[in-house]
Scaffold this active site. Structure first.
Site, mmCIF file in Angstrom:
data_model
loop_
_atom_site.group_PDB
_atom_site.id
_atom_site.type_symbol
_atom_site.label_atom_id
_atom_site.label_comp_id
_atom_site.label_asym_id
_atom_site.label_seq_id
_atom_site.Cartn_x
_atom_site.Cartn_y
_atom_site.Cartn_z
ATOM 1 N N LYS A 15 0.327 -1.288 0.211
ATOM 2 C CA LYS A 15 0.061 0.240 0.288
ATOM 3 C C LYS A 15 0.955 1.394 -0.193
ATOM 4 O O LYS A 15 0.121 2.342 0.056
ATOM 5 C CB LYS A 15 -0.966 0.028 1.273
ATOM 6 C CG LYS A 15 -2.210 -1.112 1.260
ATOM 7 C CD LYS A 15 -3.286 -1.455 2.505
ATOM 8 C CE LYS A 15 -4.072 -1.903 1.684
ATOM 9 N NZ LYS A 15 -3.558 -3.015 1.884
HETATM 10 C C1 LIG Z 1 -4.601 -4.469 1.480
HETATM 11 C C2 LIG Z 1 -3.754 -5.856 1.204
HETATM 12 C C3 LIG Z 1 -4.197 -6.667 0.772
HETATM 13 C C4 LIG Z 1 -5.408 -7.166 -0.708
HETATM 14 O O1 LIG Z 1 -5.398 -5.944 -1.519
HETATM 15 P P1 LIG Z 1 -6.902 -5.400 -2.025
HETATM 16 O O2 LIG Z 1 -5.986 -4.201 -2.695
HETATM 17 O O3 LIG Z 1 -7.338 -4.773 -1.129
HETATM 18 O O4 LIG Z 1 -7.483 -6.413 -3.358
HETATM 19 C C5 LIG Z 1 -3.632 -7.780 0.555
HETATM 20 N N1 LIG Z 1 -2.186 -8.399 0.984
HETATM 21 C C6 LIG Z 1 -2.142 -7.058 1.467
HETATM 22 C C7 LIG Z 1 -0.132 -7.129 2.584
HETATM 23 C C8 LIG Z 1 -2.389 -5.881 1.731
HETATM 24 O O5 LIG Z 1 -2.101 -4.927 3.212
#
Ligand SMILES: *Cc1c(COP(=O)(O)O)cnc(C)c1O
Length: 471
Positions: free
Chosen positions: A119
């Site tokens: 993220k």
């Molecule tokens: C947010 C997250 C996901 C999921 O991603 P999306 O974009 O919500 O599908 C998967 N793995 C980790 C470590 C995350 O922080």
């Protein structure tokens, strides 16, 4: 470039307004009016992504890939500088390195940012963009959001230094890991506020949606969003799909550990833009609404169960709406109706012809329970002496289930490594007996003092708190 809402009732707006608005006024999500092709810059001239790809930095490539989405609203050189600033916070010079772990098996490491999850790739840039746009406009906003764990820390880190931003993040109490919680609660910046809500992630997300749908509250508090419903998050994630294919030099399948569907949607957009992507394995943990959808063409909501991969403990994947809008040939009224019905009945069907056109041959769904997650972490450690986090393990397990079944064995499979193993040390230890070390800048995280507020799952209480946080 102008943006339209997936529910068809909000006015068209430009990039900077989309950045600040998050959710559209009609409850829909913004999408660009058209999908640009790679290599087309805002002015229509070919940009460097193909020509000087070997030498350009990740930030330069990012600026060039994203420029058609930004359009003329931010000067291209300024935008490139914002990208450079955003990606200079990463500990790896390539930002998103591609690592071969076996025959036709790769990890795309997306966890080298400040908070150790993918993220950061989007939220570091979002922070720089907020600062730039709000300073220019001389405005101040209140960002509210829900986090299943990783968004909170990444969003705080992205905007802690923004002069014109306050931020409140709701998280499900006792459902995030200690590291995840501490990344939110140990920041000292006065403009960031972590709130433990007595409920699930979906409850937190519903509270945020309700705050946005309360127009009076929304306007009075200048609400803004950086959840994965914010278009700019999705846009920033398109970049590493393009650079990964470029590094590999041939077509591949991506296996994506999925929760809110933001990351895999970004991959689908990269494919729309012309990246040589064969398809996607949508990897779910036991919360497998998407896997069941790809099996049955019907989306049926269930209760959320806690798993070892908490950032994917989601039943309603909000970014799916953007793809649904495409399957309805961009008919906002039809999309709104489907989603309202889904809210009421817990069921959503996609007609067979639309399913064939938009999903078949592009997406397959695979699931991985906690036991398979641990086994996959253990296998990778034994084979390659690599520690992977439980979310990455779900993706890798899905990739391995899919290889040779949904795709030929020779097809390269790139699993997105979405978090650093040290973010989930308990699961890693259980699987491998090894304790992953936090990188140096977080080494004392577990001993820093915490600051957080607990609130009931109640809109009035949350709104009162948010209003009290305005700087
Ligand atoms: C947010 C997250 C996901 C999921 O991603 P999306 O974009 O919500 O599908 C998967 N793995 C980790 C470590 C995350 O922080």
């Amino acid at each position: 470039m102008q943006y339209i809402s997936t529910r068809g009732q909000a006015p068209k707006i430009g990039f900077c307004d989309v950045l600040l608005a998050g959710l559209a006024r009609d409850g829909g999500l913004y999408v660009p009016e058209t999908w640009p092709k790679l290599g087309e810059s805002a002015g229509g001239a070919a940009v460097g992504s193909a020509k000087n790809s070997a030498v350009a930095s990740y930030a330069q490539k990012a600026a060039s890939i994203m420029s058609p989405f930004v359009g003329a609203e931010i000067d291209q050189q300024v935008f490139e500088k914002l990208c450079t600033d955003a990606y200079s916070t990463f500990r790896h010079p390539e930002v998103a390195p591609l690592v071969e772990i076996g025959p036709n098996e790769y990890l795309l490491e997306l966890f080298h940012g400040p908070t150790l999850a993918f993220k950061d790739v989007a939220l570091q840039l979002v922070g720089k963009l907020f600062d730039h746009v709000l300073t220019q406009r001389n405005e101040r906003v209140m960002i509210v959001g829900a986090t299943s764990g990783d968004t909170g820390g990444a969003a705080f880190d992205g905007v802690a230094s923004c002069r014109n931003v306050d931020i409140v993040m709701l998280y499900p109490s006792n459902r995030v890991s200690d590291v995840q919680r501490r990344q939110m609660t140990t920041l000292t910046a006065p403009n960031v506020h972590a709130v433990a809500v007595d409920g699930t992630f979906d409850d937190c997300q519903d509270l945020v949606k309700a705050m946005f749908n309360d127009q009076k509250f929304r306007d009075a508090n200048q609400l803004s969003a950086v959840n994965s419903i914010n278009w700019v998050r999705v846009m920033a994630q398109v970049v590493y799909y393009v650079t990964a294919i470029e590094k590999l030099g041939r077509t591949a399948v991506f296996s994506v550990p999925t929760g809110n569907f933001g990351n895999v949607l970004a991959g689908w957009i990269a494919k729309q833009m012309g990246a040589q992507i064969e398809g996607f394995v949508v990897a779910s943990n036991t919360n497998d609404i998407l896997t069941r959808f790809f099996e049955s063409k019907q989306m049926v909501a269930n209760v959320v169960v806690p798993t070892l991969s908490p950032s994917m403990d989601i039943q309603v994947s909000s970014n799916f709406e953007r793809l649904l809008f495409e399957t309805n040939n961009r008919d906002g009224a039809e999309t709104a109706k489907q989603l309202t019905d889904f809210r009421a009945t817990g069921k959503l069907d996609v007609v067979a012809s639309a399913y064939r056109k938009w999903f078949e041959g592009v997406f397959v769904g695979r699931r991985c329970n906690d036991e398979q997650t641990l086994v996959t972490m253990q296998d990778v450690y034994k084979q390659s002496a690599i520690l992977i986090d439980p979310h990455t393990a779900v993706g890798l397990s899905a990739a391995r289930q899919s290889a040779g079944v949904d795709y030929p064995k020779e097809m390269p499979m790139i699993t997105l490594a979405t978090a650093h193993p040290a973010k989930f040390p308990d699961a890693v230890r259980r699987a491998t007996g090894q304790t992953p070390m936090l990188p140096e800048h977080l080494a004392d995280l577990m001993s820093r003092p915490e600051r957080s507020v607990s609130l009931p799952n109640d809109l009035g209480a949350v709104q009162a708190f948010v209003a009290s946080c305005r700087g």
